[in-house]
Structures are given as C-alpha cells and as structure tokens.
Design a protein around this motif. Sequence first.
Motif, PDB file in Angstrom:
ATOM      1  N   ASN A 150       0.767  -1.283  -0.035  1.00 17.84           N
ATOM      2  CA  ASN A 150      -0.133   0.029  -0.018  1.00 17.84           C
ATOM      3  C   ASN A 150       0.870   1.166   0.037  1.00 17.84           C
ATOM      4  O   ASN A 150       1.756   1.309   1.032  1.00 17.84           O
ATOM      5  N   MET A 156      -0.430   4.554   0.438  1.00 17.15           N
ATOM      6  CA  MET A 156      -1.098   5.556   1.187  1.00 17.15           C
ATOM      7  C   MET A 156      -0.658   5.432   2.574  1.00 17.15           C
ATOM      8  O   MET A 156      -0.205   4.551   3.094  1.00 17.15           O
ATOM      9  N   ASP A 157      -1.238   6.513   2.813  1.00 15.85           N
ATOM     10  CA  ASP A 157      -1.045   6.828   4.486  1.00 15.85           C
ATOM     11  C   ASP A 157      -1.899   5.817   5.446  1.00 15.85           C
ATOM     12  O   ASP A 157      -3.096   5.727   5.007  1.00 15.85           O
ATOM     13  N   ASP A 205      -7.113   8.758  -2.731  1.00 15.72           N
ATOM     14  CA  ASP A 205      -7.210   7.900  -1.286  1.00 15.72           C
ATOM     15  C   ASP A 205      -8.502   7.835  -1.087  1.00 15.72           C
ATOM     16  O   ASP A 205      -9.317   8.928  -0.406  1.00 15.72           O
ATOM     17  N   PHE A 245      -4.488   3.671  -4.624  1.00 18.13           N
ATOM     18  CA  PHE A 245      -5.161   4.789  -5.167  1.00 18.13           C
ATOM     19  C   PHE A 245      -6.347   4.649  -6.190  1.00 18.13           C
ATOM     20  O   PHE A 245      -6.018   3.589  -6.813  1.00 18.13           O
TER      21      PHE A 245
END
Length: 351
Positions: free
Chosen positions: A130, A132-133, A240, A225
């Motif tokens: 992943n 993303m945050d 996101d 995403f």
Amino acid sequence: MKKPSSPQSGFTLVELLVVIAIIGVLIALLLPAVQQAREAARRMQCSNNLKQLGLALHNYHDTNGAFPMVSYIDNTNRPASWIVRLWPYIEQSAAYDQCTFQSDWTGIGFDKNWRITTNMFVDGLNCPSNPMDRFLTQNSSSATRNDGAPAEVQYQRADYVGVGGRFKSNSDPSAPRSVWIGYHGMNDYNGIFVALDTHNEQTVSFRDISDGTSNTLAIGEQSNFVRSIDTSTGEVTFHDSREYGHRGGAWSGGGGHNGHGQWYGNWEGHSSIRVGINFVHTAGYSEPSGTGCKPTYGGRSGHHTTFTSAHPGGALFVLGDGSTRFMSEHIPLDTLRYLADRTDGQVIGEY
C-alpha cells in the motif's frame, strides 16, 4: 646492463568503459527480477493478512452464530466497526476488554476509548504494498479533549473492506435486498457484511449464504489509489478513496440519520460491487457516484467504493469459506457481482 622493464598491467579507458556498461546492463536486467521477488513477498504477506481475517470471521461466527454487522442503530453513539468486533480473534483481546461500547467510535462525540483507539495499530490490517497513509488525522471533540485527549488525534486506516453485496442498478434490477435511501444512494444487503438499520434487522450467518461460502466474497482489498483520467487532457490523478476515511478510522462503523428519525445507513467499512477491480474513472471524480474518486457528503465514503490493489493485475479477496483468492482485474463484471451476492443462484464458472 640495464634490465628491460616489464609491461604494466591494467585496464585501458575503453576497457573500463566496456566493463562499466556491462555491469550497468546486468543491473538493469536484475532490478526488475528483484522488484518482482519483493512484490511476490509482499503479496504473500497481504494474502496471509486476509487469511487471518478469514479465520477470525469463522471464529467470530462460531462464538456468535453469525458474521459481525457493519454497524447498527444507536441514537446516541456511532458504533464500532466490524474490525473492532474481530479484535479478540486477531490477538487484540486486551484492547477489546478495555473498551466500552457506550462510546462514539467516530470521535465526533465523546470517544471514551481514545486512549486505546488512538494508540492502536494492527499491522495485519494493512497491505505491505500500500502506497497510501496508514493513519487518519482528525481534530478531537471537545468532550474527548475534556477527558484529556490532545486537540489532534490519529486513528489507523485499514486496507481490507467487507463486501456488502452487489449494487442494484437499472441494468441489474434483480439484485435482492437493495434499498434506495435518497441523496445518500443505494444500500445493498445481499452480501456477507450488512448493516442493521431501518431496512434490515438481521445479520448474516452460514445458513443465509445459499450460493455457498466458496462462491461468495467476504473481504476485499482497497490498498491503492483510485485513478481518474481527464479524457480531454490525458491527466491522471490519484485519490485515496478507502473506507474508514471519514472519522474514527478503522475502528468506526459510521452511522447517522437524516434528522427525522430515518436511518440511512451511512456506514463505514464495507462496499458493494458496482464497478470492476481497479476501475479507472473517466467521467469525473465522483462518477459513477459513490465509487470513489471524490469523498461524498462531508468526506464520508460512498457505499460502492472501488476495490483496488497495489498488486499488479488484480486484488486479493477472502471468500466466505475463509480461503483467499487473487481476482484478476479483467474478471467479467457480472461474475464479480454474482460472487458478491450471497443468494443470486447464478452458476459461476472458472474465474
């Protein structure tokens, strides 16, 4: 008599450049193989994460006689997510036992569990690929601050989402147990993960999966995403759009009503199949509405957010029997929809 000197050994400049070029070519050939090996290891770890969640689901069912609900009606508090209900089965019993469920798990009201939930991180809830945050940052409520919380808190976001069924559209009117709830879209109750609200009063158990647990999706990835392409300029933007993105992160089940006593099921943590895996938007950030480029209605995710994955070519899912399977992004959409629906009665071939 002077002894003749021996010729000096060494590389000429041309030879050195040739060697460097050869090494560069070998590295260029090796790097993709190394990257593929690393991705294979990450995909295996992601599959193991989902396998553990599948086992936890079955252990929860053995104890409670049904799968966990996505959320339920509570006039004063917004309930915990289905992931919280699995804590005792994913080695988080200590945290679970310290929590009170008479609390607002979104953190909008009084989050009595903030000392636990804002410091809680379960590594197995995130895909290692992943990009993303892994955290959601939000302002804490005044009631929570009065209890000692800082002004800003963090909650973990998860990459694994319960499958709520298949979206009932004009082109797919046969989808059962789907209810139009006005401006907030369509709620679907034909999957394994359902909400308890004014339109549905029953959680799902094995006996309700008439298509068979090996033919029904339970949990899927949202670990990458969502992409949107501007067809006029060719510009690609990334969003996101995971679930658990409104308030409370992975620990919140969402909730809410329209102010007139009608509960519309603004739940977090589950999604119905409306578009294909890794679907790319070309008609704007929010089209089809609720599938996820643009968070809808104050940051809340839609009910049909796209299943996405950072693993090339598809996404990993857990089936109702607890097994994991990699689903190609090229799987026919109808097949994916039927796999999400626990009672459609469709014969599904190889996929």
